[in-house]
Design a protein around this motif. Structure first.
Motif, mmCIF file in Angstrom:
data_model
loop_
_atom_site.group_PDB
_atom_site.id
_atom_site.type_symbol
_atom_site.label_atom_id
_atom_site.label_comp_id
_atom_site.label_asym_id
_atom_site.label_seq_id
_atom_site.Cartn_x
_atom_site.Cartn_y
_atom_site.Cartn_z
ATOM 1 N N VAL A 84 0.443 4.509 5.412
ATOM 2 C CA VAL A 84 0.641 3.302 6.218
ATOM 3 C C VAL A 84 1.600 3.628 7.353
ATOM 4 C CG1 VAL A 84 1.460 0.914 6.235
ATOM 5 C CG2 VAL A 84 0.248 1.800 4.234
ATOM 6 N N ARG A 85 1.271 3.211 8.556
ATOM 7 C CA ARG A 85 2.150 3.436 9.697
ATOM 8 C C ARG A 85 2.107 2.232 10.628
ATOM 9 N NH1 ARG A 85 0.144 5.379 14.693
ATOM 10 N NH2 ARG A 85 -2.107 5.165 14.856
ATOM 11 N N THR A 86 3.138 2.118 11.465
ATOM 12 C CA THR A 86 3.165 1.095 12.510
ATOM 13 C C THR A 86 2.900 1.778 13.838
ATOM 14 O OG1 THR A 86 4.764 -0.231 11.272
ATOM 15 C CG2 THR A 86 4.551 -0.687 13.614
ATOM 16 N N GLU B 170 1.405 -2.858 15.297
ATOM 17 C CA GLU B 170 0.514 -3.202 14.191
ATOM 18 C C GLU B 170 0.700 -2.217 13.037
ATOM 19 O OE1 GLU B 170 -3.217 -4.644 17.002
ATOM 20 O OE2 GLU B 170 -2.916 -2.524 16.521
ATOM 21 N N SER B 171 0.677 -2.733 11.821
ATOM 22 C CA SER B 171 0.689 -1.890 10.633
ATOM 23 C C SER B 171 -0.752 -1.616 10.228
ATOM 24 C CB SER B 171 1.429 -2.581 9.483
ATOM 25 O OG SER B 171 2.792 -2.760 9.800
ATOM 26 N N VAL B 172 -1.094 -0.338 10.077
ATOM 27 C CA VAL B 172 -2.464 0.063 9.771
ATOM 28 C C VAL B 172 -2.449 1.068 8.631
ATOM 29 C CG1 VAL B 172 -3.387 -0.409 12.076
ATOM 30 C CG2 VAL B 172 -2.351 1.816 11.588
ATOM 31 N N ALA B 173 -3.570 1.169 7.931
ATOM 32 C CA ALA B 173 -3.702 2.075 6.786
ATOM 33 C C ALA B 173 -4.693 3.179 7.106
ATOM 34 C CB ALA B 173 -4.155 1.311 5.550
ATOM 35 N N ASP C 112 -11.261 -4.622 18.221
ATOM 36 C CA ASP C 112 -10.354 -3.503 18.013
ATOM 37 C C ASP C 112 -10.723 -2.674 16.791
ATOM 38 O OD1 ASP C 112 -8.184 -1.970 18.756
ATOM 39 O OD2 ASP C 112 -6.783 -3.080 17.517
ATOM 40 N N GLY C 113 -11.546 -3.215 15.895
ATOM 41 C CA GLY C 113 -11.958 -2.476 14.707
ATOM 42 C C GLY C 113 -10.915 -2.376 13.627
ATOM 43 N N ARG C 114 -9.835 -3.193 13.709
ATOM 44 C CA ARG C 114 -8.789 -3.138 12.695
ATOM 45 C C ARG C 114 -8.056 -4.473 12.670
ATOM 46 N NH1 ARG C 114 -5.337 1.417 16.041
ATOM 47 N NH2 ARG C 114 -4.841 0.131 17.849
ATOM 48 N N VAL C 115 -7.224 -4.652 11.641
ATOM 49 C CA VAL C 115 -6.411 -5.851 11.514
ATOM 50 C C VAL C 115 -5.002 -5.413 11.141
ATOM 51 C CG1 VAL C 115 -6.934 -6.200 9.066
ATOM 52 C CG2 VAL C 115 -6.298 -8.166 10.492
ATOM 53 N N ASP C 116 -4.014 -6.174 11.576
ATOM 54 C CA ASP C 116 -2.611 -5.855 11.301
ATOM 55 C C ASP C 116 -2.287 -6.262 9.867
ATOM 56 O OD1 ASP C 116 0.094 -5.498 11.207
ATOM 57 O OD2 ASP C 116 0.544 -6.630 13.024
ATOM 58 N N ILE C 117 -2.240 -5.279 8.953
ATOM 59 C CA ILE C 117 -1.984 -5.601 7.543
ATOM 60 C C ILE C 117 -0.515 -5.963 7.315
ATOM 61 C CG2 ILE C 117 -3.919 -4.277 6.637
ATOM 62 C CD1 ILE C 117 -2.019 -1.994 6.064
ATOM 63 N N GLY C 118 0.330 -5.745 8.303
ATOM 64 C CA GLY C 118 1.707 -6.190 8.196
ATOM 65 C C GLY C 118 1.859 -7.688 8.330
ATOM 66 N N LEU C 119 0.801 -8.370 8.803
ATOM 67 C CA LEU C 119 0.822 -9.827 8.936
ATOM 68 C C LEU C 119 0.035 -10.522 7.830
ATOM 69 C CD1 LEU C 119 0.458 -10.286 12.810
ATOM 70 C CD2 LEU C 119 2.526 -10.442 11.420
ATOM 71 N N ILE C 120 -0.569 -9.761 6.919
ATOM 72 C CA ILE C 120 -1.254 -10.355 5.769
ATOM 73 C C ILE C 120 -0.234 -10.465 4.648
ATOM 74 C CG2 ILE C 120 -3.165 -10.180 4.144
ATOM 75 C CD1 ILE C 120 -4.561 -8.354 6.134
ATOM 76 N N LEU D 281 0.806 -1.219 0.000
ATOM 77 C CA LEU D 281 0.000 0.000 0.000
ATOM 78 C C LEU D 281 0.836 1.266 0.000
ATOM 79 C CD1 LEU D 281 -2.803 -0.948 2.565
ATOM 80 C CD2 LEU D 281 -3.044 -0.716 0.103
ATOM 81 N N ARG D 282 2.087 1.173 0.431
ATOM 82 C CA ARG D 282 2.910 2.379 0.531
ATOM 83 C C ARG D 282 3.139 2.992 -0.851
ATOM 84 N NH1 ARG D 282 5.316 -0.682 4.881
ATOM 85 N NH2 ARG D 282 5.053 0.482 6.821
#
Length: 647
Positions: free
Chosen positions: A72-74, A79-82, A106-114, A64-65
């Motif tokens: 995108v930030r950690t 967790e990496s989030v967009a 939490d309303g989000r997922v760690d996209i760094g682990l996908i 996504l970057r």
């Protein structure tokens, strides 16, 4: 697989198609997504599987970057989030093959682990998206599709124990289509860009303290037809453990020292499509199991535990849509719902005894209708819906009333001149606070605020596109206002500074997304993408929102008689200044930074029909200090080399 079920897997009946930046008819710029007859979508940008190969991402976060309007930030939890157009990460939902991946607690997922190796295509829709996405899809949607054809295998290694191994393929199985994928990511530590940027809780080492990772994912999908019915079932499992870098901008007495010894997400889902006369019915159902354990330590030695948080989540949900013509118009009815249970156990050490788990339950429901109305040479899509949230179980916290709010949108597509397109869209979307925002204490870091109200976002944008041969230019000014936006403040309680979420004054963001693609020579393309943003609430800047982000890239992929000879790519990313909340509650400045990245993919031999290519990637070539938030800079220079087979 037929086109209908492929569209369904992108969560909308005629979802965005991915783009290859080297093809003139499918440019890597923000465009209005291809739609069915008469349907108008909000702006979208995406990457095809070929573009993913060129960029060599290890995860969805990496992919996504550099996309316009996407940041995108950690975060401090590792967790990496967009974020889309400066929105909060919880206002951006992530879908995989039509089902949301966010953990509802939490309303989000760690996209760094996908893993990126699982993904066949990626698109990001911005603005007031389709009603089908349901509640909480406010400012943006990340649509991920698993591979639908072919196969690819990647093996990469690098310093600091870096490993990236993945394989994915699609094969016929009688009258069925079977997709299998496996990925393993590992690192011993992240590299440090500059020690002086980490004054606390960091030894004199080029390895960032407590940043090891090991993650393995497995995916299987099976699809086919039964008469007129198309179907596809799949299951994804991600198992990981990792450390979380300590906040090194502050005295250790106020920093967190965390590890995740266990993180596991399993999601099973099924997608169905059935034509019924002139109408079409579609359904997606999903079941998600999520568990994680957080260990909190007393200091940077990570030897003495101070507490443990154990989370177990069980979520079930579904979406049903029915589209049919009515006179010259087309109607799409949508109904979705989701129920999630969260069991949480907080263990204080000492004494270390395990109390009974607390149960939190949240339900989300959404329903509505969209209409595509032909207006001569223009196209109009209107949407109206209702979202509802309830928290029938609230652990040891006060009960909550159920809340609901209307949602609506409009999108108009025009053709003002030859090779010029204009799409104007806007609307209102709702986001209900997640249970963690309402009740979570994060092992003593947060003061709960069960009185949080829902956020309501008003969104508008106008996308102007111009195409002349392989040259493309897109400009998209946008405006958004979030009423009841959730911010953070510092509250002094019992001698300690605790953070607390609260409904701040309305937050307003205004900006512009831009993208340009210029063919310089045969196989040589210049790409320029970026976003300028001014986001504030009550005259104060919103936290961790850079004033601008841009990327200039040169991609050289000449063709030979046998196809692509090689691909070389150079990227320059510029991240503008931002503000963050210091430990004492004051605003601190995050300095701007420039990042250089290099990519190379060179064919070396063929194994039957499969191409074998050598790869090399360098991230942050100059070891720039890039601060998405205080005390947690992005990694320093990272190098990967390896092989890619297929693709």
């Amino acid at each position: 697989m037929k086109p209908g079920i492929a569209a369904l897997l992108l969560a909308t009946p005629a979802a965005a198609q991915p783009f290859d930046p080297r093809l003139p008819e499918e440019a890597l710029i923000t465009v209005t997504a291809p739609a069915g007859p008469g349907r108008v979508f909000t702006p979208v940008v995406g990457l095809s599987d070929e573009a993913l190969l060129d960029r060599q991402p290890r995860s969805v976060a990496d992919a996504l970057r550099g996309l316009p309007g996407v940041s995108v930030r950690t975060n401090s939890r590792g967790e990496s989030v967009a974020r889309v157009r400066g929105s909060d990460e919880r206002q951006t939902l992530v879908f995989l093959d039509g089902a949301p991946l966010a953990v509802p607690w939490d309303g989000r997922v760690d996209i760094g682990l996908i893993p990126a190796g699982l993904i066949g295509g990626l698109s990001v829709r911005k603005g007031a998206g389709a009603i089908e996405y349901g509640a909480n899809a406010v400012a943006g949607i990340v649509d991920l599709t698993t591979r639908q054809a072919g196969g690819v295998a990647v093996a990469q290694t690098g310093p600091y124990g870096l490993k990236n191994l993945s394989a994915a393929g699609v094969m016929p199985l009688g009258g069925l289509s079977l997709t299998l994928a496996a990925t393993h990511q590992a690192q011993g530590a992240l590299p440090v860009a500059r020690l002086s940027a980490l004054p606390f809780s960091q030894p004199a080492s080029d390895r960032r303290l407590n940043t090891n990772l090991a993650a393995t994912s497995l995916f299987a999908g099976l699809g086919g037809t039964a008469g007129a019915l198309e179907w596809r079932a799949s299951v994804l499992n991600i198992d990981a453990h990792r450390g979380v870098a300590p906040e090194s901008d502050r005295n250790p007495s106020s920093a967190r020292f965390w590890r995740y010894p266990d993180w596991n997400l399993t999601q099973a889902q099924i997608a169905l499509e059935l034509p019924i006369g002139a109408a079409t019915a579609r359904a997606v159902g999903w079941r998600q199991w999520f568990g994680q354990e957080i260990e909190s330590y007393r200091d940077a030695s990570y030897t003495t535990l101070r507490g443990r948080e154990i989370n177990d989540d069980d979520t079930v949900g579904g979406r049903f849509t029915l589209s049919h013509p009515i006179g010259p118009a087309t109607l799409r009815w949508s109904l979705s719902g989701q129920l999630s249970d969260h069991h949480q156990t907080d263990v204080a050490i000492p004494p270390g005894t395990r109390p009974a788990a607390l149960l939190y339950r949240q339900s989300l429901a959404s329903g509505g209708v969209e209409a595509d109305v032909p207006l001569g040479n223009t196209r109009l899509t209107l949407g109206l819906g209702l979202d509802r949230s309830a928290n029938p179980r609230t652990g040891d916290k006060p009960g909550q009333p159920a809340r609901q709010a209307a949602t609506f949108s409009a999108a108009l597509a025009l053709k003002p001149a030859d090779r010029v397109s204009l799409t104007v869209s806007g609307g209102r979307r709702n986001r209900f606070s997640g249970a963690r925002e309402l009740f979570g204490e994060a092992l003593g870091r947060f003061l709960p605020n069960p009185a949080l109200l829902p956020e309501q976002a008003w969104l508008a944008d106008a996308e102007l596109g111009w195409r002349a041969g392989r040259f493309t230019l897109t400009l998209t000014p946008f405006w958004q206002r979030v009423e009841g936006s959730i911010g953070q403040r510092i509250v002094r309680t019992n001698g300690a500074n605790l953070r607390q979420r609260f409904n701040q004054a309305p937050a307003t963001g205004i900006g512009i997304d831009a993208a340009m693609q210029v063919p310089l020579a045969d196989g040589l393309t210049l790409e320029l993408t970026g976003t300028a943003l001014d986001a504030s609430s009550a005259g104060q800047p919103l936290l961790q929102r850079p004033a601008h982000e841009s990327m200039l890239a040169l991609d050289w992929a000449p063709k030979s008689g046998l196809g692509e000879a090689f691909d070389l790519r150079a990227e320059l990313r510029r991240i503008g200044p931002a503000r963050d909340l210091a430990d004492d509650g004051t605003l601190a400045r995050l300095a701007p930074a420039t990042e250089f990245n290099l990519r190379a993919r060179v064919p070396v031999l063929r194994l039957g029909k499969a191409q074998v290519s050598a790869t090399a990637a360098i991230d942050n070539l100059t070891n720039a200090v890039i601060l998405p938030q205080l005390g947690l800079p992005q990694p320093g220079r990272s190098i990967r080399i390896g092989l890619i087979v297929g693709g």
